[in-house]
Scaffold this motif. Structure first.
Motif, PDB file in Angstrom:
ATOM      1  N   GLY A   1      60.293 -14.410  33.876  1.00  0.00           N
ATOM      2  CA  GLY A   1      60.942 -15.706  33.898  1.00  0.00           C
ATOM      3  C   GLY A   1      61.724 -16.036  32.645  1.00  0.00           C
TER       4      GLY A   1
ATOM      5  N   ILE B   1      55.418 -19.706  38.290  1.00  0.00           N
ATOM      6  CA  ILE B   1      55.892 -19.014  37.091  1.00  0.00           C
ATOM      7  C   ILE B   1      55.196 -17.655  36.963  1.00  0.00           C
ATOM      8  CG2 ILE B   1      56.148 -19.137  34.603  1.00  0.00           C
ATOM      9  CD1 ILE B   1      57.729 -21.289  36.083  1.00  0.00           C
ATOM     10  N   SER B   2      55.997 -16.620  36.716  1.00  0.00           N
ATOM     11  CA  SER B   2      55.442 -15.285  36.513  1.00  0.00           C
ATOM     12  C   SER B   2      56.278 -14.528  35.494  1.00  0.00           C
ATOM     13  CB  SER B   2      55.388 -14.512  37.837  1.00  0.00           C
ATOM     14  OG  SER B   2      56.698 -14.283  38.335  1.00  0.00           O
ATOM     15  N   GLY B   3      55.833 -13.351  35.136  1.00  0.00           N
ATOM     16  CA  GLY B   3      56.538 -12.542  34.161  1.00  0.00           C
ATOM     17  C   GLY B   3      57.962 -12.252  34.584  1.00  0.00           C
TER      18      GLY B   3
ATOM     19  N   ASP C   1      55.134  -4.408  37.766  1.00  0.00           N
ATOM     20  CA  ASP C   1      56.251  -5.024  38.488  1.00  0.00           C
ATOM     21  C   ASP C   1      57.193  -3.986  39.081  1.00  0.00           C
ATOM     22  OD1 ASP C   1      57.744  -4.072  36.366  1.00  0.00           O
ATOM     23  OD2 ASP C   1      58.148  -6.025  35.491  1.00  0.00           O
TER      24      ASP C   1
ATOM     25  N   THR D   1      64.419 -15.309  41.052  1.00  0.00           N
ATOM     26  CA  THR D   1      63.714 -14.050  40.848  1.00  0.00           C
ATOM     27  C   THR D   1      64.699 -12.951  40.478  1.00  0.00           C
ATOM     28  OG1 THR D   1      62.007 -12.600  41.783  1.00  0.00           O
ATOM     29  CG2 THR D   1      63.817 -13.229  43.250  1.00  0.00           C
TER      30      THR D   1
ATOM     31  N   SER E   1      58.052 -14.818  41.683  1.00  0.00           N
ATOM     32  CA  SER E   1      58.243 -16.204  42.128  1.00  0.00           C
ATOM     33  C   SER E   1      58.604 -16.319  43.598  1.00  0.00           C
ATOM     34  CB  SER E   1      59.297 -16.904  41.269  1.00  0.00           C
ATOM     35  OG  SER E   1      60.565 -16.279  41.413  1.00  0.00           O
TER      36      SER E   1
ATOM     37  N   GLY F   1      60.592 -15.899  37.893  1.00  0.00           N
ATOM     38  CA  GLY F   1      59.813 -14.708  37.593  1.00  0.00           C
ATOM     39  C   GLY F   1      59.944 -13.661  38.685  1.00  0.00           C
ATOM     40  N   LYS F   2      59.458 -12.474  38.393  1.00  0.00           N
ATOM     41  CA  LYS F   2      59.553 -11.385  39.365  1.00  0.00           C
ATOM     42  C   LYS F   2      58.672 -11.616  40.584  1.00  0.00           C
ATOM     43  CE  LYS F   2      60.507  -8.104  35.669  1.00  0.00           C
ATOM     44  NZ  LYS F   2      59.971  -6.994  34.855  1.00  0.00           N
TER      45      LYS F   2
ATOM     46  N   HIS G   1      67.446  -9.321  34.966  1.00  0.00           N
ATOM     47  CA  HIS G   1      66.322  -9.101  34.072  1.00  0.00           C
ATOM     48  C   HIS G   1      66.408  -7.669  33.553  1.00  0.00           C
ATOM     49  CE1 HIS G   1      62.252  -7.782  33.020  1.00  0.00           C
ATOM     50  NE2 HIS G   1      62.037  -9.028  32.677  1.00  0.00           N
TER      51      HIS G   1
ATOM     52  N   ALA H   1      56.657 -16.249  30.760  1.00  0.00           N
ATOM     53  CA  ALA H   1      58.022 -16.740  30.985  1.00  0.00           C
ATOM     54  C   ALA H   1      58.450 -17.725  29.898  1.00  0.00           C
ATOM     55  CB  ALA H   1      58.167 -17.369  32.369  1.00  0.00           C
TER      56      ALA H   1
ATOM     57  N   ASN I   1      53.507  -9.188  38.970  1.00  0.00           N
ATOM     58  CA  ASN I   1      53.709  -8.706  37.605  1.00  0.00           C
ATOM     59  C   ASN I   1      52.513  -9.098  36.752  1.00  0.00           C
ATOM     60  OD1 ASN I   1      54.696  -7.780  35.198  1.00  0.00           O
ATOM     61  ND2 ASN I   1      56.330  -9.280  35.000  1.00  0.00           N
TER      62      ASN I   1
END
Length: 424
Positions: free
Chosen positions: A125, A121-123, A358, A72, A51, A48-49, A90, A199, A414
């Motif tokens: 992902g 875990i984040s957006g 983000d 990331t 992470s 993720g962005k 991404h 994610a 994010n």
């Protein structure tokens, strides 16, 4: 000591955005969510962005040995000592993401019940953690992802498709960690904060089905490769369901959410003398239609003092969608903002900011933009037709021409879209 001058509307809007982003920083939010160290090894995985920033916060507060790998977005890396940081593309996946995902899967092989896996875990992902299902290539996944992004499908619909065409999403990465204890630390970027949608839920159970994914493909006329259609039609792509024994030792902890960010922005507005109203942290729909609804509320406030009294700030989050019809440089936040400007038609005194927390709106390294009471007037003075920019999904070009883009650089977190409308 002399009183500080009141911030300008532009400055106040930016202060609210900055407060929202700061409230979702892993260094602030993650430490309180950490479990106790295990008897065995601690393995860190993630995507993720946010992470890499999450990995750094983890390293700074973990009292025992650990090792691991997270992936990331390019440019979002943070230096770590014990956790390796990989970078990938991404919103469309690339070969670097595929290679990193394979290594992450390998890192959780052969664990025991005494071991602990921490999943960060984040957006973002969904594209960073990529492992196509049997019969699909990376190129297939890229094409499907691009079609989804242009279709107008909601984030929940897109992630349902992604989960069922993956060898790692939909709880499959979580299953690979068994029998170790698994703790998933989440930063939410989705409306409703559903873990399966953040994610695309690589470590959590998923109630949706292959039939749901097929219906979404048909609804948005996504041209699936024959192998993907067969995979879904046969049920072979079914995700892990609630109560799956392979996730029996799995738990989820929410580190940061859009609501937390909006509340931080509300405090800034309150301190500046504007009453904040949070309209919702999970608003969805076509960006330009959501903008019309917001514009109608602004007019009601100014004309009738309903449902709120001025001065006030209307705050909202969530994730709008854009059905691409043009080939412009767009993003859902700037599309919202341009549509809002057209709907308000230079209503005196109203300022607004819309941005992705983000730092990336659409495909651009631009977070969003600011709308001023004279944005349309300034555009016409430059020979720019605002409606034509909206028609071709080219709002980034519009606001850049006015000098009103908001550029934050990588925010390392994010929590989805941020919208603020300042009504004097």
């Amino acid at each position: 000591m002399p009183d500080l001058p009141e911030p300008t509307p532009r400055a106040l809007l930016r202060q609210m955005l900055d407060a929202a982003v700061a409230a979702a920083q892993p260094a602030l939010c993650l430490p309180a969510q950490l479990p106790a160290p295990p008897r065995g090894r601690t393995i860190v995985i993630g995507a993720g962005k946010a992470s890499a920033a999450m990995a750094r916060a983890l390293e700074d507060h973990w009292p025992a040995p650990l090792q691991g790998l997270v992936v990331t977005r390019y440019g979002y890396q943070v230096p770590c000592q014990r956790i390796e940081i990989a970078q990938a593309a991404h919103p469309v996946p690339d070969a670097a993401g595929l290679a990193a995902t394979q290594r992450i899967l390998q890192s959780v092989q052969g664990l025991t019940a005494d071991d602990l896996v921490l999943a960060l875990i984040s957006g973002g992902g969904s594209s960073l953690l990529v492992a196509p299902c049997a019969g699909l290539t990376l190129s297939d996944k890229q094409n499907i992802n691009q079609a989804l992004l242009a279709s107008g499908a909601s984030i929940a619909e897109m992630n349902c498709m992604r989960r069922h065409l993956s060898a790692v999403k939909g709880g499959r990465l979580g299953a690979a960690c068994a029998p170790a204890q698994l703790v998933t630390l989440l930063i939410s970027d989705v409306p409703g904060d559903a873990p399966a949608d953040i994610a695309s839920g690589p470590t959590v159970a998923d109630a949706s089905t292959c039939a749901d994914a097929l219906a979404i493909a048909q609804r948005y006329q996504i041209d699936l490769p024959a192998a993907a259609h067969a995979w879904l039609a046969s049920g072979a792509g079914e995700t892990l369901k609630p109560n799956d024994v392979r996730l029996a030792r799995s738990s989820v902890r929410m580190v940061a959410t859009p609501q937390m960010a909006l509340q931080a922005a509300a405090q800034v507005a309150q301190a500046a003398g504007f009453t904040p109203y949070i309209l919702g942290d999970s608003l969805e729909g076509e960006a330009r239609e959501v903008a019309k609804v917001h514009a109608g509320m602004v007019r009601q406030v100014l004309r009738h003092g309903q449902p709120f009294q001025t001065p006030c700030v209307l705050l909202s989050g969530g994730e709008t969608t854009v059905t691409l019809k043009g080939a412009g440089r767009g993003g859902r936040n700037v599309e919202f903002l341009l549509a809002l400007g057209l709907a308000l038609a230079d209503l005196p005194g109203v300022y607004a900011l819309a941005a992705d927390t983000d730092g990336v709106d659409g495909m651009e390294d631009i977070a969003g933009a600011v709308l001023t009471p004279d944005s349309l007037q300034r555009a016409w003075a430059q020979g720019l037709n605002p409606r034509s920019f909206l028609d071709r999904n080219d709002a980034h070009s519009f606001f850049q021409a006015l000098g009103d883009s908001v550029v934050t650089g990588p925010t390392l977190t994010n929590v989805n879209d941020f919208r603020a409308i300042l009504i004097p």
